[in-house]
Scaffold this active site. Structure first.
Site, PDB file in Angstrom:
ATOM      1  CB  SER A 197      -0.960   0.028   1.178  1.00 42.80           C
ATOM      2  OG  SER A 197      -0.184  -0.115   2.310  1.00 42.80           O
ATOM      3  CG  HIS A 225      -3.756  -0.802  -2.281  1.00 42.13           C
ATOM      4  ND1 HIS A 225      -4.111   0.676  -2.147  1.00 42.13           N
ATOM      5  CD2 HIS A 225      -3.652  -0.882  -0.999  1.00 42.13           C
ATOM      6  CE1 HIS A 225      -4.125   0.988  -1.112  1.00 42.13           C
ATOM      7  NE2 HIS A 225      -3.862   0.123  -0.008  1.00 42.13           N
ATOM      8  CE  LYS A 256      -7.542   0.416   0.651  1.00 42.21           C
ATOM      9  NZ  LYS A 256      -7.581   1.272   1.509  1.00 42.21           N
TER      10      LYS A 256
END
Ligand code: PLP
Length: 410
Positions: A197, A225, A256
């Site tokens: 990350s 991610h 995200k």
């Protein structure tokens, strides 16, 4: 007289009671390690690219909204429709009466997307990591975790009470050494982020899959991610490498690239069934509001179908990374929308971030304990909805104060 003495003593006790907090805070302040919560006054437009923070308009290069879906009209409409049908709150834990029908649909679609037997949705990515690890391992077990794994993984390991062995970042040889050394542990779990990350580089999954087989370990990966960003239909790194069936637990988030909120895992039926019975965050926290699940369902359709959006994100991230490298920035080794500009010193990183803000860019300073000491950085993130002109402008702004950075800003 007596009452004023009592009052004085009480006030003194109150002051004294928090003295240690103030002392510790001052220590952190001296090391440029305190954190402030800033208020975002507004998001300007539906691309998510511009925000207003305390009166200043800033280009947002610090969000995880990789595909720019957080302000997408389709997600908003789905959420509003769900509010009409289901109300604003889930009203209870998923195991009581909080699991509306939208959950069933989402879990079936997630399992199909990831080509796994089953899926389980949690209230957040943090809860998914903490809740899965603390349910799968306990005293007498051993967890082998990459040194740069996300804090929610670390917290899950601590909660589990299993032994915690941290292997050097992306170093399968060190992992093999630790596995061999602790092969007597009752159960062994290897856990890693797939996209790290704060660094934007990727895990060496083929090596980890090999070690899983060699040592009979469980393997869990965090695709927070990578979901929506990697893989032909945004499935993540496991699919991109064709390894999605070789991994015991694939975890991800909707906070995200999905532009919403929530966490999930995909795994075999046995694993999901067990976690639904044993995972404490799932049992003891209220389910996500139905509106969130509805927006996630819409986001999933877009993630799977809109390959152009993903390609645009990848092209823009590659361009910005290369441009910044050509300007002499240290941009890390990754190939993802996360671009770390490693500065090192905490104070210097903060000053650079403040200077960028004065120039109209939100580029937040990331400092320990989020990253190892001496590696403070500006973490830039690209969105598919940034325009090329915005990224060019940002690169030029970053470059224009680079000389100041080398010599120390301010
Ligand atoms: C790698 C990683 N895992 C898990 C999480 C936690 O996810 P969430 O924000 O959905 O709780 C994050 C988010 O910060 C993350 O970066």
């Amino acid at each position: 007289m007596k009452s004023s003495c009592v009052r004085f003593r009480k006030v003194f006790e109150m002051l004294d009671r928090y003295a240690w907090l103030d002392e510790d805070y001052e220590r952190l302040e001296k090391q440029a390690l305190t954190r402030q919560i800033r208020s975002v006054d507004a998001v300007l437009g539906d691309r998510g690219a511009w925000i207003r923070v305390e009166g200043k308009t800033l280009l947002n290069l610090s969000s995880n909204n990789y595909l720019g879906l957080a302000h997408d009209a389709r997600l908003k409409a789905a959420a509003m429709e769900a509010i009409e049908l289901w109300g604003t709150g889930a009203t209870a834990s998923r195991l009581v009466t909080g699991s509306c029908a939208l959950y069933t649909e989402l879990e079936q679609r997630l399992a199909a997307w990831k080509e796994r037997e089953a899926a389980l949705v949690f209230a957040s990515g943090y809860q998914a990591n903490a809740g899965v690890i603390s349910a799968l391992v306990g005293r007498g077990d051993a967890v082998f975790s990459d040194r740069l794994n996300h804090a929610s993984i670390v917290d899950g390991i601590v909660q589990s009470r299993a032994e915690h062995y941290r292997y050097r970042h992306n170093d399968p040889e060190h992992l093999a050494y630790l596995l061999e050394k602790h092969k007597g542990a009752r159960r062994k779990l290897i856990v890693t982020d797939t996209v790290f990350s704060m660094d934007g580089d990727t895990a060496l999954l083929p090596d980890l899959v090999g070690l899983r087989a060699r040592y009979g370990a469980l393997l869990m990966v965090d695709e927070a991610h990578a979901g929506g960003v990697l893989g032909e239909r945004g499935e993540g790194l496991c699919h991109a490498l064709g390894l999605h069936r070789e991994i015991d637990v694939i975890m991800g988030t909707f906070s995200k690239a999905f532009g919403a909120y929530g966490g999930y895992i995909c795994a075999d039926h046995s694993v999901v069934r067990y976690l639904a019975t044993k995972s404490r965050p799932l049992i003891y926290s209220t389910a996500l509001p139905p509106a969130v699940i509805a927006s996630v369902l819409t986001a999933l359709t877009i993630v799977m179908k809109d390959a152009e959006r993903r390609k645009s994100l990848q092209a823009k991230a590659k361009w910005l990374r290369e441009r910044l490298a050509s300007y002499g920035f240290s941009v890390g080794e990754g190939d993802t929308p996360i671009i770390p500009l490693i500065i090192g010193d905490n104070e210097k990183t903060l000053r650079y971030s403040r200077k960028l803000e004065e120039m109209g860019i939100a580029a937040v300073a990331i400092r320990p304990p989020t990253v190892p000491a001496g590696t403070s950085r500006i973490r830039l993130t690209v969105m598919a909805t940034h325009t090329w002109a915005e990224l060019e402008w940002a690169a030029d702004q970053l470059q224009s104060i680079r000389a100041d950075l080398e010599g120390g800003i301010g």
